[in-house]
Design a protein around this motif. Structure first.
Motif, PDB file in Angstrom:
ATOM      1  N   ARG A 149       0.827  -1.212   0.000  1.00 58.62           N
ATOM      2  CA  ARG A 149       0.000   0.000   0.000  1.00 58.62           C
ATOM      3  C   ARG A 149       0.862   1.262   0.000  1.00 58.62           C
ATOM      4  O   ARG A 149       0.542   2.257  -0.656  1.00 58.62           O
ATOM      5  N   VAL A 150       1.960   1.235   0.735  1.00 55.10           N
ATOM      6  CA  VAL A 150       2.873   2.380   0.750  1.00 55.10           C
ATOM      7  C   VAL A 150       3.461   2.598  -0.642  1.00 55.10           C
ATOM      8  O   VAL A 150       3.521   3.731  -1.142  1.00 55.10           O
ATOM      9  N   GLN A 151       3.884   1.516  -1.289  1.00 55.87           N
ATOM     10  CA  GLN A 151       4.438   1.616  -2.635  1.00 55.87           C
ATOM     11  C   GLN A 151       3.380   2.112  -3.618  1.00 55.87           C
ATOM     12  O   GLN A 151       3.681   2.889  -4.531  1.00 55.87           O
ATOM     13  N   ALA A 152       2.152   1.650  -3.453  1.00 58.01           N
ATOM     14  CA  ALA A 152       1.067   2.062  -4.353  1.00 58.01           C
ATOM     15  C   ALA A 152       0.833   3.562  -4.285  1.00 58.01           C
ATOM     16  O   ALA A 152       0.548   4.199  -5.304  1.00 58.01           O
ATOM     17  N   ARG A 153       0.959   4.134  -3.090  1.00 56.57           N
ATOM     18  CA  ARG A 153       0.767   5.579  -2.950  1.00 56.57           C
ATOM     19  C   ARG A 153       1.826   6.358  -3.716  1.00 56.57           C
ATOM     20  O   ARG A 153       1.564   7.455  -4.226  1.00 56.57           O
ATOM     21  N   GLU A 154       3.036   5.797  -3.807  1.00 56.84           N
ATOM     22  CA  GLU A 154       4.108   6.457  -4.564  1.00 56.84           C
ATOM     23  C   GLU A 154       3.765   6.540  -6.047  1.00 56.84           C
ATOM     24  O   GLU A 154       4.241   7.434  -6.756  1.00 56.84           O
ATOM     25  N   LEU A 155       2.956   5.592  -6.521  1.00 58.82           N
ATOM     26  CA  LEU A 155       2.548   5.566  -7.928  1.00 58.82           C
ATOM     27  C   LEU A 155       1.162   6.167  -8.150  1.00 58.82           C
ATOM     28  O   LEU A 155       0.657   6.157  -9.270  1.00 58.82           O
ATOM     29  N   PHE A 156       0.546   6.653  -7.073  1.00 54.72           N
ATOM     30  CA  PHE A 156      -0.781   7.276  -7.146  1.00 54.72           C
ATOM     31  C   PHE A 156      -1.848   6.285  -7.612  1.00 54.72           C
ATOM     32  O   PHE A 156      -2.792   6.645  -8.318  1.00 54.72           O
ATOM     33  N   VAL A 157      -1.696   5.020  -7.204  1.00 58.65           N
ATOM     34  CA  VAL A 157      -2.697   4.011  -7.541  1.00 58.65           C
ATOM     35  C   VAL A 157      -4.004   4.374  -6.834  1.00 58.65           C
ATOM     36  O   VAL A 157      -4.028   4.529  -5.604  1.00 58.65           O
ATOM     37  N   PRO A 158      -5.113   4.525  -7.558  1.00 63.11           N
ATOM     38  CA  PRO A 158      -6.376   4.922  -6.931  1.00 63.11           C
ATOM     39  C   PRO A 158      -6.978   3.767  -6.131  1.00 63.11           C
ATOM     40  O   PRO A 158      -6.637   2.593  -6.353  1.00 63.11           O
ATOM     41  N   PRO A 159      -7.867   4.069  -5.202  1.00 61.52           N
ATOM     42  CA  PRO A 159      -8.453   3.028  -4.340  1.00 61.52           C
ATOM     43  C   PRO A 159      -9.086   1.880  -5.116  1.00 61.52           C
ATOM     44  O   PRO A 159      -8.973   0.714  -4.706  1.00 61.52           O
ATOM     45  N   GLU A 160      -9.740   2.180  -6.236  1.00 63.96           N
ATOM     46  CA  GLU A 160     -10.431   1.127  -6.988  1.00 63.96           C
ATOM     47  C   GLU A 160      -9.466   0.154  -7.666  1.00 63.96           C
ATOM     48  O   GLU A 160      -9.875  -0.926  -8.102  1.00 63.96           O
ATOM     49  N   LEU A 161      -8.183   0.512  -7.742  1.00 62.71           N
ATOM     50  CA  LEU A 161      -7.188  -0.379  -8.350  1.00 62.71           C
ATOM     51  C   LEU A 161      -6.209  -0.938  -7.311  1.00 62.71           C
ATOM     52  O   LEU A 161      -5.268  -1.650  -7.672  1.00 62.71           O
ATOM     53  N   MET A 162      -6.448  -0.624  -6.028  1.00 60.93           N
ATOM     54  CA  MET A 162      -5.503  -1.023  -4.991  1.00 60.93           C
ATOM     55  C   MET A 162      -5.351  -2.536  -4.902  1.00 60.93           C
ATOM     56  O   MET A 162      -4.234  -3.059  -4.783  1.00 60.93           O
ATOM     57  N   GLU A 163      -6.451  -3.288  -4.956  1.00 63.72           N
ATOM     58  CA  GLU A 163      -6.345  -4.737  -4.860  1.00 63.72           C
ATOM     59  C   GLU A 163      -5.601  -5.323  -6.062  1.00 63.72           C
ATOM     60  O   GLU A 163      -4.883  -6.310  -5.928  1.00 63.72           O
ATOM     61  N   ASP A 164      -5.779  -4.714  -7.234  1.00 64.62           N
ATOM     62  CA  ASP A 164      -5.019  -5.161  -8.410  1.00 64.62           C
ATOM     63  C   ASP A 164      -3.526  -4.965  -8.168  1.00 64.62           C
ATOM     64  O   ASP A 164      -2.716  -5.836  -8.499  1.00 64.62           O
ATOM     65  N   TYR A 165      -3.172  -3.826  -7.589  1.00 66.68           N
ATOM     66  CA  TYR A 165      -1.755  -3.571  -7.319  1.00 66.68           C
ATOM     67  C   TYR A 165      -1.202  -4.559  -6.297  1.00 66.68           C
ATOM     68  O   TYR A 165      -0.121  -5.130  -6.484  1.00 66.68           O
ATOM     69  N   ILE A 166      -1.925  -4.763  -5.218  1.00 70.27           N
ATOM     70  CA  ILE A 166      -1.448  -5.672  -4.168  1.00 70.27           C
ATOM     71  C   ILE A 166      -1.270  -7.081  -4.716  1.00 70.27           C
ATOM     72  O   ILE A 166      -0.269  -7.761  -4.438  1.00 70.27           O
ATOM     73  N   HIS A 167      -2.226  -7.536  -5.523  1.00 71.75           N
ATOM     74  CA  HIS A 167      -2.142  -8.875  -6.106  1.00 71.75           C
ATOM     75  C   HIS A 167      -0.961  -8.973  -7.061  1.00 71.75           C
ATOM     76  O   HIS A 167      -0.195  -9.956  -7.043  1.00 71.75           O
ATOM     77  N   THR A 168      -0.780  -7.949  -7.908  1.00 71.05           N
ATOM     78  CA  THR A 168       0.343  -7.952  -8.850  1.00 71.05           C
ATOM     79  C   THR A 168       1.668  -7.965  -8.108  1.00 71.05           C
ATOM     80  O   THR A 168       2.573  -8.743  -8.428  1.00 71.05           O
ATOM     81  N   SER A 169       1.785  -7.093  -7.111  1.00 68.03           N
ATOM     82  CA  SER A 169       3.025  -6.987  -6.348  1.00 68.03           C
ATOM     83  C   SER A 169       3.387  -8.300  -5.675  1.00 68.03           C
ATOM     84  O   SER A 169       4.546  -8.726  -5.666  1.00 68.03           O
ATOM     85  N   ALA A 170       2.387  -8.983  -5.135  1.00 69.83           N
ATOM     86  CA  ALA A 170       2.629 -10.233  -4.402  1.00 69.83           C
ATOM     87  C   ALA A 170       3.097 -11.365  -5.312  1.00 69.83           C
ATOM     88  O   ALA A 170       3.701 -12.331  -4.832  1.00 69.83           O
ATOM     89  N   HIS A 171       2.820 -11.275  -6.605  1.00 66.96           N
ATOM     90  CA  HIS A 171       3.143 -12.366  -7.513  1.00 66.96           C
ATOM     91  C   HIS A 171       4.323 -12.074  -8.426  1.00 66.96           C
ATOM     92  O   HIS A 171       4.611 -12.850  -9.342  1.00 66.96           O
ATOM     93  N   ILE A 172       5.023 -10.966  -8.195  1.00 66.50           N
ATOM     94  CA  ILE A 172       6.242 -10.685  -8.957  1.00 66.50           C
ATOM     95  C   ILE A 172       7.403 -11.416  -8.302  1.00 66.50           C
ATOM     96  O   ILE A 172       7.694 -11.215  -7.117  1.00 66.50           O
ATOM     97  N   SER A 173       8.054 -12.268  -9.054  1.00 67.54           N
ATOM     98  CA  SER A 173       9.140 -13.076  -8.500  1.00 67.54           C
ATOM     99  C   SER A 173      10.398 -12.239  -8.306  1.00 67.54           C
ATOM    100  O   SER A 173      10.570 -11.174  -8.910  1.00 67.54           O
ATOM    101  N   LYS A 174      11.285 -12.740  -7.473  1.00 64.05           N
ATOM    102  CA  LYS A 174      12.563 -12.072  -7.262  1.00 64.05           C
ATOM    103  C   LYS A 174      13.344 -11.998  -8.566  1.00 64.05           C
ATOM    104  O   LYS A 174      13.983 -10.974  -8.863  1.00 64.05           O
ATOM    105  N   ALA A 175      13.288 -13.041  -9.382  1.00 64.14           N
ATOM    106  CA  ALA A 175      14.005 -13.040 -10.656  1.00 64.14           C
ATOM    107  C   ALA A 175      13.485 -11.940 -11.579  1.00 64.14           C
ATOM    108  O   ALA A 175      14.275 -11.226 -12.216  1.00 64.14           O
ATOM    109  N   THR A 176      12.164 -11.812 -11.655  1.00 70.59           N
ATOM    110  CA  THR A 176      11.582 -10.743 -12.484  1.00 70.59           C
ATOM    111  C   THR A 176      11.966  -9.375 -11.944  1.00 70.59           C
ATOM    112  O   THR A 176      12.337  -8.470 -12.700  1.00 70.59           O
ATOM    113  N   LEU A 177      11.866  -9.194 -10.638  1.00 72.46           N
ATOM    114  CA  LEU A 177      12.182  -7.909 -10.021  1.00 72.46           C
ATOM    115  C   LEU A 177      13.607  -7.477 -10.355  1.00 72.46           C
ATOM    116  O   LEU A 177      13.850  -6.347 -10.792  1.00 72.46           O
ATOM    117  N   LEU A 178      14.556  -8.388 -10.193  1.00 76.98           N
ATOM    118  CA  LEU A 178      15.961  -8.038 -10.421  1.00 76.98           C
ATOM    119  C   LEU A 178      16.260  -7.808 -11.903  1.00 76.98           C
ATOM    120  O   LEU A 178      17.011  -6.894 -12.259  1.00 76.98           O
TER     121      LEU A 178
END
Length: 257
Positions: A149-178
């Motif tokens: 949620r803190v990261q989402a605020r940095e990107l100005f993710v609106p409330p109606e898309l917050m769950e999409d952001y949280i779900h996306t963030s949780a499923h990004i692998s370390k390999a993809t991130l790096l």
């Protein structure tokens, strides 16, 4: 998705909206989000244009396909555009997607009618190795809802898309991130960008980091025929921070049908 000779296959989810015979618009999201970030813009365009919205490798519905590199992702996007029609597309990219927009327009200009580059870093950062090691150690935090949620605020993710952001963030692998962040940090303008002949708009928020504003100037200077726009009052996330304004700006920039 099939591969061109000598290329590996990248399975990438692509959603298509609007009339199949409409002029094509390709929307490329940033790192850590997915195609859902374009929901407002897509909705404003789909009555007139054929809007293509991929989830880039490692993100959203393409999470099972790790992000490997900008180069391989651009090759996959070339396949999307080559197989989906015979006319070039307008390409709009944000952040990571903006770097991919530059690469796509530079390497395959015959596929890109015009390019909108929103908040692209174009100056390689020092100490990449140290930063990536720290990022790798912190990667599990992405699965923490409060941190997300803190990261989402940095990107100005609106409330109606917050769950999409949280779900996306949780499923990004370390390999993809790096891989994605590493290529983002090392990104430098390809020489062929200066040869792109289509209309180009370079956009950055006035409240973004100096690195981002300096990068916008570098991108514009390398292609003097481009237009540069510094958006007052905006940080890193213009399309989400001011969606109505951004949608109208895009509508005015795209060619009328």
């Amino acid at each position: 998705m099939t591969a061109w000779p000598g290329e590996s296959i990248i399975i990438m989810h692509v959603s298509s909206f609007g009339p199949q015979d409409g002029s094509r618009v390709l929307l490329l999201h940033g790192g850590g989000v997915a195609g859902w970030m374009w929901k407002s813009l897509r909705g404003s365009l789909e009555s007139e244009y054929k809007v293509l919205v991929p989830d880039l490798p490692g993100h959203g519905q393409s999470a099972d396909e790790p992000y490997r590199s900008h180069t391989e992702t651009v090759d996959a996007l070339r396949q999307v555009l080559s197989c989906g029609g015979s006319t070039p597309a307008a390409v709009i990219g944000f952040s990571l997607g903006a770097q991919l927009t530059i690469e796509l327009a530079s390497r395959y200009p015959e596929l890109v009618d015009r390019a909108m580059v929103v908040s692209a870093q174009a100056k390689a950062m020092p100490f990449t190795g140290l930063i990536l090691r720290a990022l790798g150690a912190a990667a599990p935090l992405a699965r923490n809802r409060r941190f997300a949620r803190v990261q989402a605020r940095e990107l100005f993710v609106p409330p109606e898309l917050m769950e999409d952001y949280i779900h996306t963030s949780a499923h990004i692998s370390k390999a993809t991130l790096l891989a994605a962040v590493g290529d983002n940090m090392r990104f430098e303008l390809p020489a062929a960008w200066s040869e792109f002949r289509g209309p180009a708009l370079v956009m950055v928020g006035r409240r973004e980091r100096a690195l981002m504003r300096d990068s916008a100037a570098v991108i514009h200077t390398a292609l003097p025929a481009s237009e540069i726009e510094i958006v007052n009052g905006c940080g890193h996330g213009i399309a989400l921070e001011r969606p109505d304004w951004f949608n109208g700006r895009v509508a005015g920039w795209l060619p009328r049908q």
